[in-house]
Design a protein around this motif. Structure first.
Motif, PDB file in Angstrom:
ATOM      1  N   GLU A  36       0.809  -1.204   0.000  1.00 46.95           N
ATOM      2  CA  GLU A  36       0.000   0.000   0.000  1.00 46.95           C
ATOM      3  C   GLU A  36       0.854   1.270   0.000  1.00 46.95           C
ATOM      4  O   GLU A  36       0.339   2.374  -0.167  1.00 46.95           O
ATOM      5  CB  GLU A  36      -0.906   0.019   1.239  1.00 46.95           C
ATOM      6  N   ALA A  37       2.158   1.129   0.176  1.00 48.84           N
ATOM      7  CA  ALA A  37       3.031   2.295   0.300  1.00 48.84           C
ATOM      8  C   ALA A  37       3.089   3.090  -1.000  1.00 48.84           C
ATOM      9  O   ALA A  37       2.982   2.540  -2.098  1.00 48.84           O
ATOM     10  CB  ALA A  37       4.439   1.843   0.690  1.00 48.84           C
ATOM     11  N   LYS A  38       3.248   4.400  -0.870  1.00 50.25           N
ATOM     12  CA  LYS A  38       3.420   5.300  -2.000  1.00 50.25           C
ATOM     13  C   LYS A  38       4.795   5.953  -1.895  1.00 50.25           C
ATOM     14  O   LYS A  38       5.243   6.299  -0.794  1.00 50.25           O
ATOM     15  CB  LYS A  38       2.347   6.394  -2.005  1.00 50.25           C
ATOM     16  N   THR A  39       5.441   6.129  -3.046  1.00 51.81           N
ATOM     17  CA  THR A  39       6.767   6.742  -3.072  1.00 51.81           C
ATOM     18  C   THR A  39       6.677   8.140  -3.656  1.00 51.81           C
ATOM     19  O   THR A  39       6.028   8.357  -4.680  1.00 51.81           O
ATOM     20  CB  THR A  39       7.749   5.903  -3.906  1.00 51.81           C
ATOM     21  N   PHE A  40       7.315   9.087  -2.981  1.00 54.50           N
ATOM     22  CA  PHE A  40       7.302  10.483  -3.404  1.00 54.50           C
ATOM     23  C   PHE A  40       8.730  10.961  -3.658  1.00 54.50           C
ATOM     24  O   PHE A  40       9.636  10.691  -2.862  1.00 54.50           O
ATOM     25  CB  PHE A  40       6.659  11.374  -2.327  1.00 54.50           C
ATOM     26  N   ARG A  41       8.926  11.666  -4.766  1.00 57.63           N
ATOM     27  CA  ARG A  41      10.205  12.313  -5.042  1.00 57.63           C
ATOM     28  C   ARG A  41      10.130  13.736  -4.490  1.00 57.63           C
ATOM     29  O   ARG A  41       9.263  14.524  -4.877  1.00 57.63           O
ATOM     30  CB  ARG A  41      10.453  12.343  -6.559  1.00 57.63           C
ATOM     31  N   VAL A  42      11.012  14.054  -3.561  1.00 54.33           N
ATOM     32  CA  VAL A  42      10.956  15.338  -2.867  1.00 54.33           C
ATOM     33  C   VAL A  42      12.340  15.971  -2.826  1.00 54.33           C
ATOM     34  O   VAL A  42      13.334  15.373  -3.231  1.00 54.33           O
ATOM     35  CB  VAL A  42      10.434  15.146  -1.425  1.00 54.33           C
ATOM     36  N   SER A  43      12.362  17.184  -2.300  1.00 56.75           N
ATOM     37  CA  SER A  43      13.618  17.896  -2.090  1.00 56.75           C
ATOM     38  C   SER A  43      14.072  17.698  -0.649  1.00 56.75           C
ATOM     39  O   SER A  43      13.320  17.986   0.295  1.00 56.75           O
ATOM     40  CB  SER A  43      13.436  19.392  -2.372  1.00 56.75           C
ATOM     41  N   SER A  44      15.278  17.197  -0.468  1.00 55.28           N
ATOM     42  CA  SER A  44      15.793  17.004   0.884  1.00 55.28           C
ATOM     43  C   SER A  44      15.937  18.341   1.603  1.00 55.28           C
ATOM     44  O   SER A  44      15.775  18.427   2.821  1.00 55.28           O
ATOM     45  CB  SER A  44      17.139  16.279   0.841  1.00 55.28           C
ATOM     46  N   LYS A  45      16.234  19.396   0.832  1.00 53.99           N
ATOM     47  CA  LYS A  45      16.368  20.724   1.434  1.00 53.99           C
ATOM     48  C   LYS A  45      15.039  21.179   2.033  1.00 53.99           C
ATOM     49  O   LYS A  45      14.986  21.694   3.150  1.00 53.99           O
ATOM     50  CB  LYS A  45      16.831  21.716   0.366  1.00 53.99           C
ATOM     51  N   VAL A  46      13.967  20.976   1.288  1.00 55.85           N
ATOM     52  CA  VAL A  46      12.642  21.355   1.784  1.00 55.85           C
ATOM     53  C   VAL A  46      12.265  20.502   2.990  1.00 55.85           C
ATOM     54  O   VAL A  46      11.678  21.008   3.955  1.00 55.85           O
ATOM     55  CB  VAL A  46      11.593  21.213   0.669  1.00 55.85           C
ATOM     56  N   MET A  47      12.602  19.226   2.959  1.00 55.17           N
ATOM     57  CA  MET A  47      12.316  18.363   4.106  1.00 55.17           C
ATOM     58  C   MET A  47      13.013  18.898   5.348  1.00 55.17           C
ATOM     59  O   MET A  47      12.439  18.909   6.447  1.00 55.17           O
ATOM     60  CB  MET A  47      12.774  16.933   3.813  1.00 55.17           C
ATOM     61  N   CYS A  48      14.253  19.355   5.187  1.00 56.73           N
ATOM     62  CA  CYS A  48      14.999  19.908   6.320  1.00 56.73           C
ATOM     63  C   CYS A  48      14.365  21.199   6.819  1.00 56.73           C
ATOM     64  O   CYS A  48      14.316  21.457   8.021  1.00 56.73           O
ATOM     65  CB  CYS A  48      16.452  20.167   5.914  1.00 56.73           C
ATOM     66  N   LEU A  49      13.890  22.024   5.893  1.00 55.73           N
ATOM     67  CA  LEU A  49      13.252  23.277   6.274  1.00 55.73           C
ATOM     68  C   LEU A  49      11.915  23.049   6.977  1.00 55.73           C
ATOM     69  O   LEU A  49      11.495  23.838   7.826  1.00 55.73           O
ATOM     70  CB  LEU A  49      13.031  24.146   5.042  1.00 55.73           C
ATOM     71  N   THR A  50      11.247  21.971   6.619  1.00 61.12           N
ATOM     72  CA  THR A  50       9.899  21.704   7.124  1.00 61.12           C
ATOM     73  C   THR A  50       9.897  21.169   8.543  1.00 61.12           C
ATOM     74  O   THR A  50       9.071  21.570   9.370  1.00 61.12           O
ATOM     75  CB  THR A  50       9.172  20.702   6.208  1.00 61.12           C
ATOM     76  N   SER A  51      10.809  20.260   8.851  1.00 61.88           N
ATOM     77  CA  SER A  51      10.764  19.565  10.132  1.00 61.88           C
ATOM     78  C   SER A  51      12.163  19.336  10.687  1.00 61.88           C
ATOM     79  O   SER A  51      13.045  18.857   9.974  1.00 61.88           O
ATOM     80  CB  SER A  51      10.054  18.217   9.958  1.00 61.88           C
ATOM     81  N   LYS A  52      12.333  19.651  11.948  1.00 58.15           N
ATOM     82  CA  LYS A  52      13.636  19.392  12.572  1.00 58.15           C
ATOM     83  C   LYS A  52      13.865  17.888  12.726  1.00 58.15           C
ATOM     84  O   LYS A  52      15.010  17.429  12.753  1.00 58.15           O
ATOM     85  CB  LYS A  52      13.737  20.092  13.919  1.00 58.15           C
ATOM     86  N   ALA A  53      12.777  17.101  12.826  1.00 64.09           N
ATOM     87  CA  ALA A  53      12.928  15.647  12.890  1.00 64.09           C
ATOM     88  C   ALA A  53      13.468  15.116  11.568  1.00 64.09           C
ATOM     89  O   ALA A  53      14.382  14.278  11.540  1.00 64.09           O
ATOM     90  CB  ALA A  53      11.592  15.000  13.224  1.00 64.09           C
ATOM     91  N   TRP A  54      12.893  15.590  10.464  1.00 67.10           N
ATOM     92  CA  TRP A  54      13.401  15.181   9.151  1.00 67.10           C
ATOM     93  C   TRP A  54      14.818  15.705   8.926  1.00 67.10           C
ATOM     94  O   TRP A  54      15.644  15.024   8.320  1.00 67.10           O
ATOM     95  CB  TRP A  54      12.470  15.686   8.057  1.00 67.10           C
ATOM     96  N   ARG A  55      15.073  16.903   9.420  1.00 65.87           N
ATOM     97  CA  ARG A  55      16.404  17.474   9.277  1.00 65.87           C
ATOM     98  C   ARG A  55      17.444  16.603   9.985  1.00 65.87           C
ATOM     99  O   ARG A  55      18.542  16.370   9.477  1.00 65.87           O
ATOM    100  CB  ARG A  55      16.419  18.889   9.852  1.00 65.87           C
TER     101      ARG A  55
END
Length: 407
Positions: A36-55
């Motif tokens: 059921e999983a979905k895969t997303f292509r994202v920007s690691s920079k945006v992930m870092c900006l969005t969440s300190k956990a992801w950062r």
């Protein structure tokens, strides 16, 4: 804006393909379990900006940030809610839904709290929550407790908690249950189920103590009569006492230790016990005399009994049952209000300019500044943040500008 069904259809159509949130992204993330999983292509920079956990996940080299590398997996997270957060954080505002259902609102707040990224949804939260506010204290909508907690709305949170406390029950596993029997532990903020059950037990104990005190009052009054009439006083008191003991025994309220009795009442809510007790009425001793306009005649027993006194005490206990928010929750509300920029000063609270320098740190990294001098000191301390200052300012300002797009 997109529709909720449109986003859901997009997820279904892309079942075997990667969804490119950022066509030039350098990171793949897989959300959901197994097939059921979905895969997303994202920007690691945006992930870092969005969440300190992801950062933290990315900055410590947990995963390689290159397209085609094994994706970072989030198996326990809701796919649709994660999709919305990714769209908002990548500034895909035109793809965000104009409305979402209640369960998805709950999942969004769960993820927003888990990864401390609810900030990116701030411009849309009000519109998404508004249609569901009418159900704030309704049964089957207990998730409002977590939602109001996550967005920092203490007033609505306490309204929800009052009703949960009024209706909640428990089981042999000491879980907090809704009136329908649904387990609430996963739908409530951390620590709240135990607090609710403790407050429930305390209120039940007080109700039982009020009943037992009335039994003791009538059963051990000695030579003093509680009857307000001038005739058959002993018979009147005996009738009231016997009726009371009989019905309290049926409800398993007498005899016994009030605390122990309350602990045994797992399937009984405060609402149910209060309603059952309010149905009890003190009996009236039959008499040949009736109270009328002839004041020379003796009064009857219509004003005798324990009904009004007991019911008044029960009502007072119920009114004062009020759940007091734990101090840790009050601190959480203050932090959320600051992080979500609900204060009147808005985004300028975070981007105060002092001596040509700005505070680019994550609001969740420290307590809200107490005043302007603290802001200046905090700015100095957080200048070492690994994120580029210009990127941080631009990102926050673009997010804030989304308010005008929504409103």
């Amino acid at each position: 804006m997109a529709t909720k069904d449109g986003l859901s259809n997009a997820l279904e159509l892309a079942s075997d393909r990667t969804i490119h949130i950022d066509p030039d992204g350098d990171l793949d993330v897989a959300v959901g379990l197994d097939t059921e999983a979905k895969t997303f292509r994202v920007s690691s920079k945006v992930m870092c900006l969005t969440s300190k956990a992801w950062r933290a996940m990315l900055s410590h080299g947990f995963k390689e940030t290159n397209p085609g590398a094994d994706p970072i997996t989030f198996p326990e997270d809701d796919i649709y809610a994660f999709f919305i957060i990714l769209l908002a954080s990548h500034l895909k505002f035109h793809l965000l839904p104009s409305s979402i259902d209640f369960k998805q609102l709950f999942h969004l707040c769960v993820l927003g709290d888990k990864y401390d990224c609810l900030r990116v949804l701030r411009p849309w939260l009000s519109n998404w929550m508004s249609p569901w506010l009418v159900y704030l204290t309704y049964e089957e909508h207990e998730e409002w407790a977590f939602i109001t907690w996550a967005v920092g709305d203490e007033q609505k949170f306490e309204s929800v908690i009052e009703q949960l406390l009024w209706r909640c029950k428990t089981n042999d596993s000491k879980q907090c249950l809704a009136s329908s029997g649904t387990v609430l532990d996963d739908k409530l903020p951390p620590g709240l189920p135990d607090c609710l059950l403790a407050a429930r037990c305390a209120a039940l104990t007080k109700l039982i103590e009020a009943c037992q005190s009335m039994v003791i009052k009538y059963g051990y009054s000695g030579d003093q009569f509680l009857c307000k009439s001038s005739t058959n006083r002993e018979a009147c008191d005996s009738l009231c006492y016997g009726y009371m003991v009989k019905h309290f025994q049926k409800l398993d309220l007498w005899p016994g230790n009030p605390q122990d009795i309350a602990d045994r009442m797992k399937s009984i809510s405060i609402e149910t016990l209060w309603a059952d007790l309010k149905k009890l009425k003190s009996p009236i001793l039959p008499t040949d005399y009736t109270r009328n306009h002839y004041y020379t005649q003796p009064a009857g027993h219509e004003y005798c009994g324990w009904s009004s006194t007991l019911h008044g005490e029960l009502d007072m206990i119920v009114r004062d049952r009020g759940y007091k928010v734990m101090e840790v929750h009050r601190t959480h509300f203050k932090q959320q209000l600051w992080k979500l920029d609900i204060s009147k000063d808005g985004i300028l609270d975070e981007l105060q300019i002092s001596k040509g320098l700005c505070d680019f740190g994550d609001p969740s990294d420290s307590a809200p500044p107490k005043d302007m001098e603290d802001l200046n000191d905090e700015s100095q301390r957080q200048l070492s943040d690994s994120l580029a200052a210009d990127d941080r300012i631009l990102y926050l300002l673009v997010l804030d500008s989304a308010v005008s797009l929504v409103h």
